[in-house]
Motif scaffolding. Structure first.
Motif, PDB file in Angstrom:
ATOM      1  N   THR A  89       0.839  -1.213   0.000  1.00 30.25           N
ATOM      2  CA  THR A  89       0.000   0.000   0.000  1.00 30.25           C
ATOM      3  C   THR A  89       0.868   1.255   0.000  1.00 30.25           C
ATOM      4  OG1 THR A  89      -0.170  -0.022   2.424  1.00 30.25           O
ATOM      5  CG2 THR A  89      -1.955  -1.096   1.171  1.00 30.25           C
ATOM      6  N   HIS A  90       1.965   1.227   0.777  1.00 28.64           N
ATOM      7  CA  HIS A  90       2.869   2.387   0.803  1.00 28.64           C
ATOM      8  C   HIS A  90       4.173   2.008   1.474  1.00 28.64           C
ATOM      9  CE1 HIS A  90       0.831   2.585   4.680  1.00 28.64           C
ATOM     10  NE2 HIS A  90       1.697   3.479   5.114  1.00 28.64           N
ATOM     11  N   LEU A  91       5.147   2.926   1.340  1.00 30.61           N
ATOM     12  CA  LEU A  91       6.535   2.567   1.646  1.00 30.61           C
ATOM     13  C   LEU A  91       6.895   2.557   3.121  1.00 30.61           C
ATOM     14  CD1 LEU A  91       7.170   5.567   2.379  1.00 30.61           C
ATOM     15  CD2 LEU A  91       8.362   5.739   0.239  1.00 30.61           C
ATOM     16  N   PHE A  93       7.690   1.497   6.951  1.00 29.26           N
ATOM     17  CA  PHE A  93       8.395   0.313   7.421  1.00 29.26           C
ATOM     18  C   PHE A  93       7.456  -0.777   7.942  1.00 29.26           C
ATOM     19  CE2 PHE A  93      11.436  -1.818  10.390  1.00 29.26           C
ATOM     20  CZ  PHE A  93      12.443  -2.070   9.482  1.00 29.26           C
ATOM     21  N   ASP A  94       6.286  -0.383   8.437  1.00 28.24           N
ATOM     22  CA  ASP A  94       5.341  -1.398   8.948  1.00 28.24           C
ATOM     23  C   ASP A  94       4.590  -2.099   7.805  1.00 28.24           C
ATOM     24  OD1 ASP A  94       4.261   1.198   8.676  1.00 28.24           O
ATOM     25  OD2 ASP A  94       2.568   0.770   9.987  1.00 28.24           O
ATOM     26  N   HIS A  95       4.746  -1.610   6.587  1.00 28.09           N
ATOM     27  CA  HIS A  95       4.064  -2.222   5.430  1.00 28.09           C
ATOM     28  C   HIS A  95       5.059  -2.899   4.483  1.00 28.09           C
ATOM     29  CE1 HIS A  95       0.276  -0.155   6.513  1.00 28.09           C
ATOM     30  NE2 HIS A  95       1.138   0.646   7.100  1.00 28.09           N
ATOM     31  N   LEU A  96       6.148  -2.185   4.216  1.00 29.22           N
ATOM     32  CA  LEU A  96       7.156  -2.680   3.261  1.00 29.22           C
ATOM     33  C   LEU A  96       8.311  -3.413   3.955  1.00 29.22           C
ATOM     34  CD1 LEU A  96       8.310  -2.701   0.350  1.00 29.22           C
ATOM     35  CD2 LEU A  96       9.184  -0.386   0.757  1.00 29.22           C
ATOM     36  N   GLY A 211      -5.586   0.392   3.300  1.00 27.55           N
ATOM     37  CA  GLY A 211      -4.224   0.704   3.751  1.00 27.55           C
ATOM     38  C   GLY A 211      -4.260   1.604   4.971  1.00 27.55           C
ATOM     39  N   ASP A 212      -3.479   2.690   4.956  1.00 23.50           N
ATOM     40  CA  ASP A 212      -3.522   3.671   6.040  1.00 23.50           C
ATOM     41  C   ASP A 212      -4.347   4.896   5.643  1.00 23.50           C
ATOM     42  OD1 ASP A 212      -1.873   2.020   7.467  1.00 23.50           O
ATOM     43  OD2 ASP A 212      -0.221   3.450   7.687  1.00 23.50           O
ATOM     44  N   HIS A 213      -4.931   4.869   4.444  1.00 21.03           N
ATOM     45  CA  HIS A 213      -5.651   6.055   3.962  1.00 21.03           C
ATOM     46  C   HIS A 213      -6.912   6.317   4.789  1.00 21.03           C
ATOM     47  CE1 HIS A 213      -7.071   9.102   1.264  1.00 21.03           C
ATOM     48  NE2 HIS A 213      -8.061   8.384   0.779  1.00 21.03           N
ATOM     49  N   ALA A 254      -5.294  -1.314   7.100  1.00 18.58           N
ATOM     50  CA  ALA A 254      -4.047  -1.991   7.464  1.00 18.58           C
ATOM     51  C   ALA A 254      -3.789  -1.976   8.970  1.00 18.58           C
ATOM     52  CB  ALA A 254      -2.874  -1.344   6.731  1.00 18.58           C
ATOM     53  N   HIS A 255      -4.550  -1.158   9.704  1.00 17.16           N
ATOM     54  CA  HIS A 255      -4.435  -1.140  11.162  1.00 17.16           C
ATOM     55  C   HIS A 255      -5.849  -1.109  11.745  1.00 17.16           C
ATOM     56  CE1 HIS A 255      -0.174  -0.147  10.763  1.00 17.16           C
ATOM     57  NE2 HIS A 255      -0.516   0.813   9.924  1.00 17.16           N
ATOM     58  N   GLU A 256      -5.904  -1.347  13.053  1.00 19.84           N
ATOM     59  CA  GLU A 256      -7.180  -1.315  13.772  1.00 19.84           C
ATOM     60  C   GLU A 256      -8.115  -2.405  13.246  1.00 19.84           C
ATOM     61  OE1 GLU A 256      -8.026   2.962  13.594  1.00 19.84           O
ATOM     62  OE2 GLU A 256      -6.974   3.139  15.495  1.00 19.84           O
TER      63      GLU A 256
END
Ligand SMILES: [Zn+2]
Length: 348
Positions: A89-91, A93-96, A211-213, A254-256
């Motif tokens: 989803t994005h760069l 550190f918790d995703h990539l 994602g985080d959006h 991606a969270h919660e």
């Protein structure tokens, strides 16, 4: 809004890690822990594809994270060597973070948006000391005392640890279909949290991977960066407006926790930033000719401002700067001062 990820929500209330969950016959969520972070975990989504598994995001790179990811795959009857592809989803550190290790173990491709790919490639190539120096200058340019900026940015090793990650093998632009046979997973470019943030909409099931959006409880961090983003908050708000009308049957962040009611949540996030913009404008009226650094101290935060330091303070000041840039592009504030960058309300 309604909570559909009830096990995830319960785990958050009990401050534990949620279970690995089977969401559909061919879709699972695997929580991968983020050490020493109140978010606690990223939800990696695993899709069954012919002959293996494909992942959406990978998790924070750590031994604990690797154990959770590989253990989660084992729990659904797969092995990390079965991974065929990794969507990012994005760069952050918790995703990539774990993507390099997954790719090494499996030979999977890694795909992300070109704007984030460009940043990852440049971060991998840069000299750590030069990157730290650039970040310090950026903060000084926002009004930090040099000693505070040096202390907050920290040593090059810390910066390199969290910015050296897998460069992608494939790029995904807005509207592209991901290479997940059997799925109709389309990339939705949603810049703001990062320049290349991607959501994914699954057209067969109506699932929306946000994602985080769009997160159900917190608002994602929107900040300016040393590399320069013209107006990230403007980008974020238009990315929110762009996803508001999507007919999402369920939102899988991606969270919660998973939830329904995308439009309602988009409205809440938009309102949150409008209130924040109003608060900042009032602070500028009360304290004209202030720097972003000083203005951050006049805003309300979740903890007392005097306790802010290091990354937390950088997040707060760069988030304040993102709000300032949007106020400026709306013509509400203007830069003042010559040597030190300060802001004042526009004469209307
Ligand atoms: Zn995240």
């Amino acid at each position: 809004m309604a909570i559909t990820g009830t096990a995830q929500h319960q785990a958050w209330r009990h401050k534990t890690l949620p279970p690995v969950e089977q969401l559909r016959p061919d879709l699972w969520s695997i929580p991968v822990p983020i050490p020493h972070n109140p978010l606690r975990y990223v939800s990696v989504h695993a899709f069954a594809v012919p002959g293996g598994i494909s992942l959406l995001d990978t998790g924070w790179e750590s031994e604990e994270g690797w154990a959770a990811l590989t253990g989660g795959l084992a729990a659904i009857g797969a092995d990390v060597t079965d991974v065929r592809g990794v969507l990012i989803t994005h760069l952050h550190f918790d995703h990539l973070g774990l993507a390099a290790r997954v790719r090494k173990a499996s030979g999977a491709w890694v795909a992300m948006h070109p704007a984030d790919a460009e940043l990852v490639v440049s971060w991998n190539a840069r000299d750590g000391a030069a990157a730290v120096a650039a970040e310090i200058e950026f903060l000084v340019g926002l009004g930090a005392h040099r000693a505070d900026a040096v202390a907050d940015v920290g040593p090059p090793e810390a910066m390199e640890r969290f910015t050296r990650m897998a460069a992608p093998d494939r790029l995904l632009a807005d509207g592209d279909l991901a290479d997940l046979p059997g799925w109709a997973l389309r990339a939705v470019h949603t810049p703001g949290h990062t320049p290349g943030h991607l959501c994914f909409t699954e057209e067969r099931t109506g699932l929306f991977f946000s994602g985080d959006h769009v997160l159900p409880r917190i608002s994602p961090h929107i900040s300016t960066r040393a590399e320069g983003d013209d107006d990230p908050l403007r980008a974020f708000l238009s990315s929110l407006a762009a996803v508001r009308g999507r007919p999402a049957t369920e939102v899988l962040p991606a969270h919660e926790w998973r939830f329904t009611g995308l439009a309602e949540r988009v409205d809440e996030l938009t309102d949150h930033h409008e209130q924040r913009l109003a608060e900042l404008l009032a602070a500028i009226h009360a304290h004209p000719h202030s720097t972003p650094w000083d203005l951050a101290a006049h805003l309300t935060w979740s903890r007392p401002w005097s306790s802010y330091e290091r990354r937390m303070r950088i997040f707060a000041v760069t988030e304040t700067d993102a709000h300032l840039r949007l106020l400026a592009s709306r013509g509400l504030v203007v830069p003042s001062g010559t040597t030190v960058p300060t802001w004042t309300a526009a004469v209307r």
